[in-house]
Write a protein that holds these residues in place. Structure first.
Motif, PDB file in Angstrom:
ATOM      1  N   GLN A  77      -6.276   9.741  -9.591  1.00 59.44           N
ATOM      2  CA  GLN A  77      -5.106   9.431 -10.403  1.00 59.44           C
ATOM      3  C   GLN A  77      -4.162   8.523  -9.614  1.00 59.44           C
ATOM      4  O   GLN A  77      -4.190   8.491  -8.385  1.00 59.44           O
ATOM      5  CB  GLN A  77      -4.405  10.705 -10.849  1.00 59.44           C
ATOM      6  N   THR A  78      -3.373   7.767 -10.321  1.00 61.48           N
ATOM      7  CA  THR A  78      -2.414   6.860  -9.707  1.00 61.48           C
ATOM      8  C   THR A  78      -1.279   7.677  -9.090  1.00 61.48           C
ATOM      9  O   THR A  78      -0.780   8.607  -9.727  1.00 61.48           O
ATOM     10  CB  THR A  78      -1.847   5.895 -10.773  1.00 61.48           C
ATOM     11  N   PRO A  79      -0.864   7.331  -7.868  1.00 61.95           N
ATOM     12  CA  PRO A  79       0.252   8.075  -7.266  1.00 61.95           C
ATOM     13  C   PRO A  79       1.542   7.832  -8.049  1.00 61.95           C
ATOM     14  O   PRO A  79       1.684   6.788  -8.710  1.00 61.95           O
ATOM     15  CB  PRO A  79       0.347   7.499  -5.851  1.00 61.95           C
ATOM     16  N   PRO A  80       2.481   8.762  -7.991  1.00 62.65           N
ATOM     17  CA  PRO A  80       3.754   8.564  -8.691  1.00 62.65           C
ATOM     18  C   PRO A  80       4.439   7.270  -8.233  1.00 62.65           C
ATOM     19  O   PRO A  80       4.419   6.932  -7.048  1.00 62.65           O
ATOM     20  CB  PRO A  80       4.580   9.785  -8.282  1.00 62.65           C
ATOM     21  N   GLU A  81       5.030   6.550  -9.172  1.00 63.35           N
ATOM     22  CA  GLU A  81       5.714   5.288  -8.866  1.00 63.35           C
ATOM     23  C   GLU A  81       6.774   5.474  -7.786  1.00 63.35           C
ATOM     24  O   GLU A  81       7.014   4.570  -6.991  1.00 63.35           O
ATOM     25  CB  GLU A  81       6.348   4.701 -10.125  1.00 63.35           C
ATOM     26  N   THR A  82       7.421   6.629  -7.769  1.00 59.50           N
ATOM     27  CA  THR A  82       8.482   6.871  -6.780  1.00 59.50           C
ATOM     28  C   THR A  82       7.950   6.938  -5.351  1.00 59.50           C
ATOM     29  O   THR A  82       8.726   6.823  -4.408  1.00 59.50           O
ATOM     30  CB  THR A  82       9.239   8.172  -7.098  1.00 59.50           C
ATOM     31  N   TRP A  83       6.644   7.126  -5.190  1.00 60.65           N
ATOM     32  CA  TRP A  83       6.041   7.173  -3.854  1.00 60.65           C
ATOM     33  C   TRP A  83       5.711   5.781  -3.330  1.00 60.65           C
ATOM     34  O   TRP A  83       5.560   5.591  -2.137  1.00 60.65           O
ATOM     35  CB  TRP A  83       4.749   7.973  -3.888  1.00 60.65           C
ATOM     36  N   ILE A  84       5.550   4.818  -4.222  1.00 67.43           N
ATOM     37  CA  ILE A  84       5.051   3.491  -3.852  1.00 67.43           C
ATOM     38  C   ILE A  84       6.194   2.614  -3.359  1.00 67.43           C
ATOM     39  O   ILE A  84       7.215   2.461  -4.031  1.00 67.43           O
ATOM     40  CB  ILE A  84       4.333   2.832  -5.041  1.00 67.43           C
ATOM     41  N   LEU A  85       6.010   2.033  -2.188  1.00 67.53           N
ATOM     42  CA  LEU A  85       6.970   1.093  -1.625  1.00 67.53           C
ATOM     43  C   LEU A  85       6.334  -0.292  -1.591  1.00 67.53           C
ATOM     44  O   LEU A  85       5.121  -0.430  -1.754  1.00 67.53           O
ATOM     45  CB  LEU A  85       7.376   1.522  -0.214  1.00 67.53           C
ATOM     46  N   GLU A  86       7.154  -1.305  -1.381  1.00 66.55           N
ATOM     47  CA  GLU A  86       6.641  -2.666  -1.333  1.00 66.55           C
ATOM     48  C   GLU A  86       7.297  -3.417  -0.183  1.00 66.55           C
ATOM     49  O   GLU A  86       8.496  -3.271   0.078  1.00 66.55           O
ATOM     50  CB  GLU A  86       6.923  -3.381  -2.650  1.00 66.55           C
ATOM     51  N   TYR A  87       6.491  -4.228   0.507  1.00 68.48           N
ATOM     52  CA  TYR A  87       6.984  -5.054   1.601  1.00 68.48           C
ATOM     53  C   TYR A  87       6.285  -6.408   1.523  1.00 68.48           C
ATOM     54  O   TYR A  87       5.051  -6.458   1.575  1.00 68.48           O
ATOM     55  CB  TYR A  87       6.695  -4.387   2.951  1.00 68.48           C
ATOM     56  N   ASN A  88       7.054  -7.469   1.350  1.00 67.68           N
ATOM     57  CA  ASN A  88       6.507  -8.837   1.233  1.00 67.68           C
ATOM     58  C   ASN A  88       5.408  -8.932   0.177  1.00 67.68           C
ATOM     59  O   ASN A  88       4.364  -9.551   0.402  1.00 67.68           O
ATOM     60  CB  ASN A  88       5.985  -9.336   2.573  1.00 67.68           C
ATOM     61  N   GLY A  89       5.603  -8.271  -0.970  1.00 66.24           N
ATOM     62  CA  GLY A  89       4.631  -8.320  -2.054  1.00 66.24           C
ATOM     63  C   GLY A  89       3.435  -7.391  -1.873  1.00 66.24           C
ATOM     64  O   GLY A  89       2.537  -7.368  -2.704  1.00 66.24           O
ATOM     65  N   PHE A  90       3.408  -6.618  -0.800  1.00 71.87           N
ATOM     66  CA  PHE A  90       2.309  -5.695  -0.507  1.00 71.87           C
ATOM     67  C   PHE A  90       2.755  -4.280  -0.824  1.00 71.87           C
ATOM     68  O   PHE A  90       3.736  -3.789  -0.274  1.00 71.87           O
ATOM     69  CB  PHE A  90       1.919  -5.811   0.971  1.00 71.87           C
ATOM     70  N   LYS A  91       2.056  -3.613  -1.740  1.00 73.86           N
ATOM     71  CA  LYS A  91       2.386  -2.235  -2.107  1.00 73.86           C
ATOM     72  C   LYS A  91       1.691  -1.275  -1.156  1.00 73.86           C
ATOM     73  O   LYS A  91       0.559  -1.511  -0.734  1.00 73.86           O
ATOM     74  CB  LYS A  91       1.937  -1.943  -3.538  1.00 73.86           C
ATOM     75  N   TYR A  92       2.376  -0.175  -0.849  1.00 74.94           N
ATOM     76  CA  TYR A  92       1.790   0.808   0.055  1.00 74.94           C
ATOM     77  C   TYR A  92       2.431   2.175  -0.138  1.00 74.94           C
ATOM     78  O   TYR A  92       3.528   2.285  -0.690  1.00 74.94           O
ATOM     79  CB  TYR A  92       1.941   0.366   1.514  1.00 74.94           C
ATOM     80  N   LEU A  93       1.716   3.198   0.292  1.00 77.34           N
ATOM     81  CA  LEU A  93       2.272   4.544   0.366  1.00 77.34           C
ATOM     82  C   LEU A  93       2.740   4.759   1.802  1.00 77.34           C
ATOM     83  O   LEU A  93       1.993   4.471   2.737  1.00 77.34           O
ATOM     84  CB  LEU A  93       1.218   5.609   0.040  1.00 77.34           C
TER      85      LEU A  93
END
Length: 138
Positions: free
Chosen positions: A26-42
Motif C-alpha cells: 500500500q502507498t505510505p500516508p502522504e504525511t510521511w512523504i517528504l521531498e528534496y529537489n524534486g526527489f520524494k522519500y520517506l
C-alpha cells in the motif's frame, strides 16, 4: 482496483500471506512523504518505525563501509524474521554520499549518512509502504 488500507493494529495482527503482501504494497500516508529537489522519500525514522513494528525481530549489519574519495560508501544487510514463515530472511542495500568538508565533520558524518541511505535502500525491497515506488514514473 483500489488498494485496501490497513490500520496499525491490523498490521500487527496480519497473519495471511496474501494480505501481508498487499499491506506491504500500500502507498505510505502522504504525511510521511517528504521531498528534496524534486526527489520524494520517506525519512529514515519512518522506515525504522515500520521495520520495528512489522518485523519485530530484525538485525542490521554493515557488510562494507569505505572511503573512496570523494565518496563514503556503505553496504548493509537487513536481516528480519518473516512473520508468515517464521524464517530468517534478508535484503541488502547500498548507500553513498559525498564526503563533507573536514570542518563539517568529513567522513565522520558522511559514513553514517551513507549507512542511512543503505538501510532505506534495503527496506525498499519490502514494498511501497517502505517507499519503493515514490519516484517511479510508471
Amino acid at each position: 482496483m483500489a488498494t485496501k488500507k490497513y490500520s496499525l493494529q491490523q498490521i500487527l495482527e496480519q497473519a495471511d500471506e496474501d494480505g501481508f503482501i498487499e499491506m506491504l504494497n500500500q502507498t505510505p500516508p502522504e504525511t510521511w512523504i517528504l521531498e528534496y529537489n524534486g526527489f520524494k522519500y520517506l525519512p529514515v525514522e519512518r522506515v525504522e518505525f515500520l521495520l520495528k513494528t512489522i518485523f519485530k525481530s530484525h538485525k542490521i549489519g554493515v557488510l562494507l563501509s569505505q572511503i573512496t574519495y570523494p565518496y563514503a560508501l556503505v553496504n548493509v544487510r537487513v536481516n528480519y524474521l518473516d512473520p508468515i514463515s517464521g524464517e530468517w530472511r534478508f535484503h541488502d542495500g547500498v548507500g553513498a554520499t559525498e564526503i563533507n568538508k573536514p570542518e563539517d565533520g568529513g567522513a565522520a558524518t558522511s559514513l553514517p549518512q551513507a549507512k542511512t541511505y543503505a538501510i532505506k535502500d534495503a527496506c525498499d525491497h519490502f514494498g511501497r509502504l517502505f517507499g519503493s515506488d515514490l519516484n517511479r514514473k510508471n
